[in-house]
Design a protein around this motif. Sequence first.
Motif, PDB file in Angstrom:
ATOM      1  N   GLU A 178       0.810  -1.218   0.000  1.00  0.00           N
ATOM      2  CA  GLU A 178       0.000   0.000   0.000  1.00  0.00           C
ATOM      3  C   GLU A 178       0.839   1.262   0.000  1.00  0.00           C
ATOM      4  O   GLU A 178       0.339   2.337  -0.316  1.00  0.00           O
ATOM      5  CB  GLU A 178      -0.929  -0.012   1.220  1.00  0.00           C
ATOM      6  N   ILE A 179       2.114   1.154   0.384  1.00  0.00           N
ATOM      7  CA  ILE A 179       2.953   2.354   0.405  1.00  0.00           C
ATOM      8  C   ILE A 179       4.022   2.332  -0.686  1.00  0.00           C
ATOM      9  O   ILE A 179       4.769   3.295  -0.826  1.00  0.00           O
ATOM     10  CB  ILE A 179       3.620   2.552   1.782  1.00  0.00           C
ATOM     11  N   ALA A 180       4.098   1.249  -1.426  1.00  0.00           N
ATOM     12  CA  ALA A 180       5.054   1.189  -2.536  1.00  0.00           C
ATOM     13  C   ALA A 180       4.605   2.134  -3.639  1.00  0.00           C
ATOM     14  O   ALA A 180       3.446   2.099  -4.057  1.00  0.00           O
ATOM     15  CB  ALA A 180       5.148  -0.236  -3.057  1.00  0.00           C
ATOM     16  N   VAL A 181       5.507   2.977  -4.099  1.00  0.00           N
ATOM     17  CA  VAL A 181       5.172   3.927  -5.160  1.00  0.00           C
ATOM     18  C   VAL A 181       4.931   3.152  -6.452  1.00  0.00           C
ATOM     19  O   VAL A 181       5.804   2.420  -6.913  1.00  0.00           O
ATOM     20  CB  VAL A 181       6.308   4.944  -5.360  1.00  0.00           C
ATOM     21  N   PRO A 182       3.760   3.314  -7.048  1.00  0.00           N
ATOM     22  CA  PRO A 182       3.428   2.547  -8.254  1.00  0.00           C
ATOM     23  C   PRO A 182       4.067   3.133  -9.505  1.00  0.00           C
ATOM     24  O   PRO A 182       4.549   4.261  -9.507  1.00  0.00           O
ATOM     25  CB  PRO A 182       1.904   2.669  -8.316  1.00  0.00           C
ATOM     26  N   ASP A 183       4.050   2.341 -10.560  1.00  0.00           N
ATOM     27  CA  ASP A 183       4.433   2.846 -11.868  1.00  0.00           C
ATOM     28  C   ASP A 183       3.195   3.509 -12.476  1.00  0.00           C
ATOM     29  O   ASP A 183       2.076   3.281 -12.028  1.00  0.00           O
ATOM     30  CB  ASP A 183       4.912   1.703 -12.765  1.00  0.00           C
ATOM     31  N   GLY A 184       3.405   4.293 -13.486  1.00  0.00           N
ATOM     32  CA  GLY A 184       2.262   4.916 -14.136  1.00  0.00           C
ATOM     33  C   GLY A 184       2.547   6.341 -14.549  1.00  0.00           C
ATOM     34  O   GLY A 184       3.657   6.848 -14.385  1.00  0.00           O
ATOM     35  N   LYS A 185       1.536   6.969 -15.080  1.00  0.00           N
ATOM     36  CA  LYS A 185       1.633   8.348 -15.526  1.00  0.00           C
ATOM     37  C   LYS A 185       1.561   9.300 -14.326  1.00  0.00           C
ATOM     38  O   LYS A 185       1.147   8.901 -13.246  1.00  0.00           O
ATOM     39  CB  LYS A 185       0.494   8.645 -16.501  1.00  0.00           C
ATOM     40  N   PRO A 186       1.940  10.566 -14.512  1.00  0.00           N
ATOM     41  CA  PRO A 186       1.869  11.530 -13.417  1.00  0.00           C
ATOM     42  C   PRO A 186       0.481  11.594 -12.756  1.00  0.00           C
ATOM     43  O   PRO A 186       0.385  11.693 -11.530  1.00  0.00           O
ATOM     44  CB  PRO A 186       2.212  12.860 -14.106  1.00  0.00           C
ATOM     45  N   ALA A 187      -0.565  11.497 -13.553  1.00  0.00           N
ATOM     46  CA  ALA A 187      -1.922  11.551 -12.989  1.00  0.00           C
ATOM     47  C   ALA A 187      -2.174  10.381 -12.041  1.00  0.00           C
ATOM     48  O   ALA A 187      -2.830  10.532 -11.002  1.00  0.00           O
ATOM     49  CB  ALA A 187      -2.956  11.551 -14.112  1.00  0.00           C
ATOM     50  N   ASP A 188      -1.649   9.206 -12.396  1.00  0.00           N
ATOM     51  CA  ASP A 188      -1.792   8.029 -11.538  1.00  0.00           C
ATOM     52  C   ASP A 188      -1.035   8.215 -10.223  1.00  0.00           C
ATOM     53  O   ASP A 188      -1.517   7.845  -9.152  1.00  0.00           O
ATOM     54  CB  ASP A 188      -1.265   6.776 -12.252  1.00  0.00           C
ATOM     55  N   LEU A 189       0.145   8.790 -10.320  1.00  0.00           N
ATOM     56  CA  LEU A 189       0.962   9.017  -9.133  1.00  0.00           C
ATOM     57  C   LEU A 189       0.334  10.060  -8.222  1.00  0.00           C
ATOM     58  O   LEU A 189       0.355   9.926  -6.998  1.00  0.00           O
ATOM     59  CB  LEU A 189       2.371   9.442  -9.540  1.00  0.00           C
ATOM     60  N   LEU A 190      -0.240  11.100  -8.804  1.00  0.00           N
ATOM     61  CA  LEU A 190      -0.912  12.120  -8.008  1.00  0.00           C
ATOM     62  C   LEU A 190      -2.106  11.533  -7.266  1.00  0.00           C
ATOM     63  O   LEU A 190      -2.373  11.868  -6.111  1.00  0.00           O
ATOM     64  CB  LEU A 190      -1.362  13.283  -8.900  1.00  0.00           C
ATOM     65  N   LYS A 191      -2.819  10.634  -7.921  1.00  0.00           N
ATOM     66  CA  LYS A 191      -3.947   9.954  -7.277  1.00  0.00           C
ATOM     67  C   LYS A 191      -3.457   9.132  -6.083  1.00  0.00           C
ATOM     68  O   LYS A 191      -4.069   9.138  -5.015  1.00  0.00           O
ATOM     69  CB  LYS A 191      -4.655   9.063  -8.297  1.00  0.00           C
ATOM     70  N   PHE A 192      -2.361   8.413  -6.273  1.00  0.00           N
ATOM     71  CA  PHE A 192      -1.755   7.625  -5.199  1.00  0.00           C
ATOM     72  C   PHE A 192      -1.361   8.529  -4.034  1.00  0.00           C
ATOM     73  O   PHE A 192      -1.604   8.210  -2.863  1.00  0.00           O
ATOM     74  CB  PHE A 192      -0.517   6.899  -5.748  1.00  0.00           C
ATOM     75  N   MET A 193      -0.766   9.679  -4.350  1.00  0.00           N
ATOM     76  CA  MET A 193      -0.307  10.607  -3.319  1.00  0.00           C
ATOM     77  C   MET A 193      -1.460  11.132  -2.479  1.00  0.00           C
ATOM     78  O   MET A 193      -1.376  11.199  -1.252  1.00  0.00           O
ATOM     79  CB  MET A 193       0.452  11.757  -3.993  1.00  0.00           C
ATOM     80  N   ARG A 194      -2.550  11.495  -3.135  1.00  0.00           N
ATOM     81  CA  ARG A 194      -3.716  12.012  -2.390  1.00  0.00           C
ATOM     82  C   ARG A 194      -4.308  10.928  -1.492  1.00  0.00           C
ATOM     83  O   ARG A 194      -4.756  11.202  -0.374  1.00  0.00           O
ATOM     84  CB  ARG A 194      -4.757  12.529  -3.381  1.00  0.00           C
ATOM     85  N   LYS A 195      -4.306   9.700  -1.980  1.00  0.00           N
ATOM     86  CA  LYS A 195      -4.822   8.584  -1.195  1.00  0.00           C
ATOM     87  C   LYS A 195      -3.970   8.370   0.057  1.00  0.00           C
ATOM     88  O   LYS A 195      -4.489   8.102   1.143  1.00  0.00           O
ATOM     89  CB  LYS A 195      -4.832   7.317  -2.046  1.00  0.00           C
ATOM     90  N   GLN A 196      -2.648   8.519  -0.094  1.00  0.00           N
ATOM     91  CA  GLN A 196      -1.745   8.351   1.037  1.00  0.00           C
ATOM     92  C   GLN A 196      -1.972   9.429   2.099  1.00  0.00           C
ATOM     93  O   GLN A 196      -1.949   9.157   3.302  1.00  0.00           O
ATOM     94  CB  GLN A 196      -0.285   8.385   0.568  1.00  0.00           C
ATOM     95  N   VAL A 197      -2.200  10.662   1.656  1.00  0.00           N
ATOM     96  CA  VAL A 197      -2.448  11.755   2.598  1.00  0.00           C
ATOM     97  C   VAL A 197      -3.735  11.508   3.377  1.00  0.00           C
ATOM     98  O   VAL A 197      -3.809  11.734   4.585  1.00  0.00           O
ATOM     99  CB  VAL A 197      -2.505  13.115   1.867  1.00  0.00           C
ATOM    100  N   ASP A 198      -4.762  11.027   2.698  1.00  0.00           N
ATOM    101  CA  ASP A 198      -6.013  10.690   3.380  1.00  0.00           C
ATOM    102  C   ASP A 198      -5.774   9.612   4.435  1.00  0.00           C
ATOM    103  O   ASP A 198      -6.361   9.639   5.523  1.00  0.00           O
ATOM    104  CB  ASP A 198      -7.057  10.201   2.375  1.00  0.00           C
ATOM    105  N   LYS A 199      -4.901   8.667   4.118  1.00  0.00           N
ATOM    106  CA  LYS A 199      -4.592   7.566   5.032  1.00  0.00           C
ATOM    107  C   LYS A 199      -3.909   8.080   6.300  1.00  0.00           C
ATOM    108  O   LYS A 199      -4.192   7.629   7.411  1.00  0.00           O
ATOM    109  CB  LYS A 199      -3.683   6.571   4.304  1.00  0.00           C
ATOM    110  N   VAL A 200      -3.009   9.045   6.130  1.00  0.00           N
ATOM    111  CA  VAL A 200      -2.254   9.583   7.261  1.00  0.00           C
ATOM    112  C   VAL A 200      -3.168  10.248   8.279  1.00  0.00           C
ATOM    113  O   VAL A 200      -2.936  10.171   9.488  1.00  0.00           O
ATOM    114  CB  VAL A 200      -1.188  10.581   6.755  1.00  0.00           C
TER     115      VAL A 200
END
Length: 200
Positions: free
Chosen positions: A49-71
């Motif tokens: 769940e915390i491993a940075v995924p591969d993908g386009k910038p939009a995918d990474l930004l989505k992952f980042m926002r999800k992580q902040v919500d988790k914190v």
Amino acid sequence: MSTSKRIPVWPVAGLLVLLGVGLYAWHRSSASVDDGKDKDGKQATGKDEIAVPDGKPADLLKFMRKQVDKVREMPPEKKEELRKVLQSVADAAEKILAMKATATERFEAVQAKWAMLRVISQTVDKSTAKGIPKFLKRFTDDKEENIREFAIGRLLVDRAENVGTLNNKEREQLAKDVVAYVQGGKIEERYSVLMAVGQM
């Protein structure tokens, strides 16, 4: 070259994370939980769940926002887990900056990494603060105006926060730099930095 302005989302997100961690501590005891779940029965964050995924910038930004919500829901006593999640956001932001991304995506990535480094330095690892100026200096000559503005302004705020460690000559230089910064652009765009420096 895009110079479009937008509300800096990630500094706000960073502050919300800090507030969330502090507020959560008021409601929770510091008793450890051995089964990997918190008191609400939620499973602790796993490596996948915390491993940075591969993908386009939009995918990474989505992952980042999800992580902040988790914190925001994370028990504050689990500092090492908190650090890993925050660092995953910073790492994802760096990944965006290393790839071909739009000006808006790059701007959000810069803000995100800055915000996460700030939160890490103020919650789990004070030594992280030393790397913040170095990170920001990478963007003081960026081709995008809003990224340059952000980096230069936050560097001034960083210096102001440490004004107690400056000698008289360094304080005079800081004052001159702040005046030059304010005079170099529209006051409504630089007002937040001016207010932050003033409060220090």
